[in-house]
Write an enzyme that holds these catalytic residues in place. Structure first.
Site, mmCIF file in Angstrom:
data_model
loop_
_atom_site.group_PDB
_atom_site.id
_atom_site.type_symbol
_atom_site.label_atom_id
_atom_site.label_comp_id
_atom_site.label_asym_id
_atom_site.label_seq_id
_atom_site.Cartn_x
_atom_site.Cartn_y
_atom_site.Cartn_z
ATOM 1 N N GLY A 55 0.851 -1.189 0.000
ATOM 2 C CA GLY A 55 0.000 0.000 0.000
ATOM 3 C C GLY A 55 0.881 1.232 0.000
ATOM 4 O O GLY A 55 2.083 1.137 0.260
ATOM 5 N N CYS A 82 5.345 -6.067 1.379
ATOM 6 C CA CYS A 82 5.705 -4.647 1.361
ATOM 7 C C CYS A 82 5.063 -3.912 2.547
ATOM 8 O O CYS A 82 5.399 -4.193 3.679
ATOM 9 C CB CYS A 82 5.351 -4.041 0.009
ATOM 10 S SG CYS A 82 6.214 -2.501 -0.289
ATOM 11 N N TYR A 83 4.108 -3.023 2.312
ATOM 12 C CA TYR A 83 3.460 -2.341 3.443
ATOM 13 C C TYR A 83 2.904 -3.367 4.426
ATOM 14 O O TYR A 83 2.989 -3.190 5.647
ATOM 15 C CB TYR A 83 2.330 -1.432 2.945
ATOM 16 C CG TYR A 83 1.584 -0.735 4.075
ATOM 17 C CD1 TYR A 83 2.137 0.361 4.717
ATOM 18 C CD2 TYR A 83 0.337 -1.197 4.508
ATOM 19 C CE1 TYR A 83 1.476 0.981 5.770
ATOM 20 C CE2 TYR A 83 -0.334 -0.589 5.550
ATOM 21 C CZ TYR A 83 0.232 0.507 6.182
ATOM 22 O OH TYR A 83 -0.421 1.114 7.217
ATOM 23 N N HIS A 169 8.199 -7.489 -3.908
ATOM 24 C CA HIS A 169 6.900 -7.866 -4.491
ATOM 25 C C HIS A 169 6.986 -9.237 -5.152
ATOM 26 O O HIS A 169 7.384 -9.337 -6.313
ATOM 27 C CB HIS A 169 6.452 -6.803 -5.502
ATOM 28 C CG HIS A 169 6.001 -5.551 -4.816
ATOM 29 N ND1 HIS A 169 4.717 -5.387 -4.361
ATOM 30 C CD2 HIS A 169 6.676 -4.442 -4.463
ATOM 31 C CE1 HIS A 169 4.614 -4.218 -3.765
ATOM 32 N NE2 HIS A 169 5.784 -3.628 -3.812
ATOM 33 N N GLU A 171 4.699 -10.964 -6.280
ATOM 34 C CA GLU A 171 3.652 -11.164 -7.292
ATOM 35 C C GLU A 171 4.046 -10.687 -8.686
ATOM 36 O O GLU A 171 3.389 -11.036 -9.657
ATOM 37 C CB GLU A 171 2.355 -10.457 -6.837
ATOM 38 C CG GLU A 171 2.385 -8.928 -6.824
ATOM 39 C CD GLU A 171 3.015 -8.334 -5.558
ATOM 40 O OE1 GLU A 171 3.728 -9.060 -4.848
ATOM 41 O OE2 GLU A 171 2.805 -7.130 -5.303
ATOM 42 N N ASP A 227 -17.188 -11.772 -21.855
ATOM 43 C CA ASP A 227 -17.941 -11.998 -20.622
ATOM 44 C C ASP A 227 -19.360 -12.492 -20.892
ATOM 45 O O ASP A 227 -19.803 -13.483 -20.312
ATOM 46 C CB ASP A 227 -17.987 -10.718 -19.775
ATOM 47 C CG ASP A 227 -16.598 -10.205 -19.435
ATOM 48 O OD1 ASP A 227 -15.649 -11.000 -19.573
ATOM 49 O OD2 ASP A 227 -16.465 -9.032 -19.058
ATOM 50 N N LYS A 367 -10.712 -11.686 -15.255
ATOM 51 C CA LYS A 367 -10.827 -11.814 -16.719
ATOM 52 C C LYS A 367 -10.092 -13.053 -17.244
ATOM 53 O O LYS A 367 -10.599 -13.762 -18.104
ATOM 54 C CB LYS A 367 -10.241 -10.552 -17.366
ATOM 55 C CG LYS A 367 -10.560 -10.407 -18.818
ATOM 56 C CD LYS A 367 -11.945 -9.853 -18.967
ATOM 57 C CE LYS A 367 -12.312 -9.575 -20.395
ATOM 58 N NZ LYS A 367 -13.578 -8.825 -20.441
#
Ligand code: XMP
Length: 511
Positions: A55, A82-83, A169, A171, A227, A367
């Site tokens: 964050g 992180c945060y 990070h 990710e 979608d 998605k």
């Protein structure tokens, strides 16, 4: 549906949705929830593990988001990123400090101690940092597990309490073993079994929809987009001919697109699909209109009217299907990890359909998961990998008034561009690529004759969420081929330009 679940608490960082997607890619269901959940709410949610995201805040700002200390007494494994890592240290009595300099980018991280998080991770690897504050002292009972040359506490944790913090990070793809560490957290620390697969999802959803819908009737507005196509196909699997789909062809689709929708869903899948041929009606309504916003408004309003007329013919139904997906549903913790909302093209439909309840079978999916479900359902790549396409269609890619002649020129030019991108194998590297017919005519010379024809612009962008975009660096050879083909094969086009503007300041579409 009972899956093991991980709770991702959203502290407002830019990669939060990415963390949730990574977890799901590792076959563990997770929800991204605002960071102000209480310990009691978390207990009720009953996750197998909790991840605190990054964050933008500093733990020492008085109005930074915090977590109640009791979270750490629930016996649920926690991973802070992180945060999130700083917050764990701060809450449990460690020390967080402001570094003299922010640290961004690649760093070499070296393991200091063995830990479950590090199974299969080499002694040193590249990670990706983005922070100013960092942990300088770990809480009592915790130990430093990995360091970089500038950040001693890069990974820390307590094996006994199953609580870990990672400063970098994991990710993002630049962190070489980040995904492995996330996987280790899920499978070695939280004891995940990995029951979240799209195959399971399809089976469960179909069973659920069968049960819910039973003998009742369902209506779905099909746009041709991923979608609505996947949502409709799932419902069709469950209830077959009790589903009626309405496809409003506003005549502003790309070349062969309407035919393909009919071919895939009516001919091949056998769906009960009604096509409302409204091209001439839309053109009539758009006559003489060149203001972009007015065009959009007319198309939106007429779309609803045409759909309403079809829905009236069908009569009352019990359910209306909508293709809402997870990013539309997420309430972001800090409101900062905003992702563009899918423009609600069918947002006005519920008011004109006589129905009892909305069904949204894709509400829980990102998605990329929707695409995987589409594949699982046997939909062709042309549907599953369809580029985002605006509701108002080609009308906002024709500058000025929309005419049948301009539509034809644009369709042909756009088709060539798409064909050449596919031939060059670039289609998966570019977010959107399309042709635009500008409002300019220029002088040219074609076969000894002077011509005065339209300027066609090519637009191609890379992006992750359409909020920002960069123009795609398409090889000159491909651009050359497209330019030559369009000027040779397409009527009323004698000049091709390539749009080299990013978003911002421009937008992806021209109108
Ligand atoms: P812009 O042009 O605003 O577009 O950078 C961002 C993304 O949204 C798409 N777009 C639309 N999608 N209805 C839609 O469903 C619309 O009215 C609409 N306008 C723009 C655009 O193609 C891009 O992906």
């Amino acid at each position: 549906m009972q899956h093991e679940k991980v709770l991702v608490l959203d502290f407002g960082g830019q990669y939060n949705q990415l963390i949730a997607r990574r977890v799901r890619d590792l076959n563990v269901y997770c929800d991204l929830k605002p960071c102000d959940m209480t310990a009691e709410e978390i207990k009720r949610y009953d996750p197998i593990g909790i991840i605190f995201t990054g964050g933008p805040n500093s733990v020492y700002d008085p109005d930074s988001p915090r977590v109640p200390k009791e979270i750490f007494d629930l016996g649920i494994p926690v991973l802070g990123i992180c945060y999130g890592a700083q917050l764990i240290a701060y809450t449990l009595g460690g020390k967080v400090e402001h570094a003299a300099m922010s640290e961004y980018g690649r760093r070499e991280v070296s393991l200091v101690k063995d830990a479950p998080l590090f199974a299969g991770v080499p002694a040193s690897s590249i990670c990706w940092m983005s922070h100013t504050d960092h942990v300088t002292e770990v809480p009592e009972g915790f130990e430093v597990l990995a360091s970089t040359s500038t950040c001693r506490v890069t990974v820390y944790g307590s094996q006994e309490r199953k609580i870990y913090g990672i400063q970098f990070h994991p990710e993002v793809v630049h962190s070489e073993y980040g995904n492995r560490m996330l996987e280790n957290f899920l499978y070695r620390v939280c004891g995940a079994k990995g029951d979240w697969t799209m195959k399971n999802f399809v089976q469960e959803q179909v069973a659920y929809l069968k049960e819910k819908i039973g003998e009742k009737r369902v209506l779905c507005a099909m746009s041709g987009g991923v979608d609505s196509a996947v949502a409709a196909t799932l419902v069709y699997r469950a209830v077959g001919s009790r589903l009626t789909c309405v496809f409003v062809d506003h005549g502003l689709l790309r070349k062969y697109e309407a035919e393909e929708v009919m071919d895939v869903f009516r001919e091949k899948l056998g769906m009960n699909l009604i096509k409302a041929d409204a091209g001439a009606h839309f053109l009539e309504k758009l006559k003489g209109v060149s203001d972009p916003e007015t065009k959009r408004k007319i198309i939106g309003a007429e779309f609803i009217k045409v759909f309403e007329a079809e829905a009236k013919k069908i009569g009352a139904v019990d359910f209306l299907v909508q293709g809402t997906i997870y990013p539309d549903v997420i309430e972001s913790g800090k409101g900062k990890s905003a992702v563009i909302k899918s423009h609600h093209n069918v947002g006005g439909l519920p008011s004109v359909v006589d129905f009892q309840e909305i069904v949204e079978p894709l509400r829980d999916l990102f998605k990329d998961e929707v695409r995987r479900v589409g594949k699982e359902l046997g939909l062709p790549d042309s549907v599953v990998w369809r580029q985002p396409f605006p509701g108002p269609g080609l009308a906002i890619r024709i500058m000025g008034e929309v005419t049948p002649e301009k539509l034809e020129t644009l369709r042909d030019a756009d088709h060539i561009f798409r064909e050449e991108i596919a031939k060059a194998g670039l289609q998966n590297q570019i977010w959107q690529y399309f042709a635009v017919i500008t409002n300019s005519k220029t002088v040219g010379v074609q076969g000894d004759f002077r011509t005065y024809e339209n300027v066609i612009a090519l637009r191609a962008v890379t992006s992750v969420d359409a909020m920002t975009a960069d123009w795609a660096r398409i090889p000159y050879e491909v651009l050359e081929k497209v330019s030559t083909r369009i000027t040779n094969e397409v009527k009323h086009a004698n000049r091709i330009v390539y749009d080299i503007t990013s978003k911002p300041p421009a937008t992806i579409e021209w109108e």
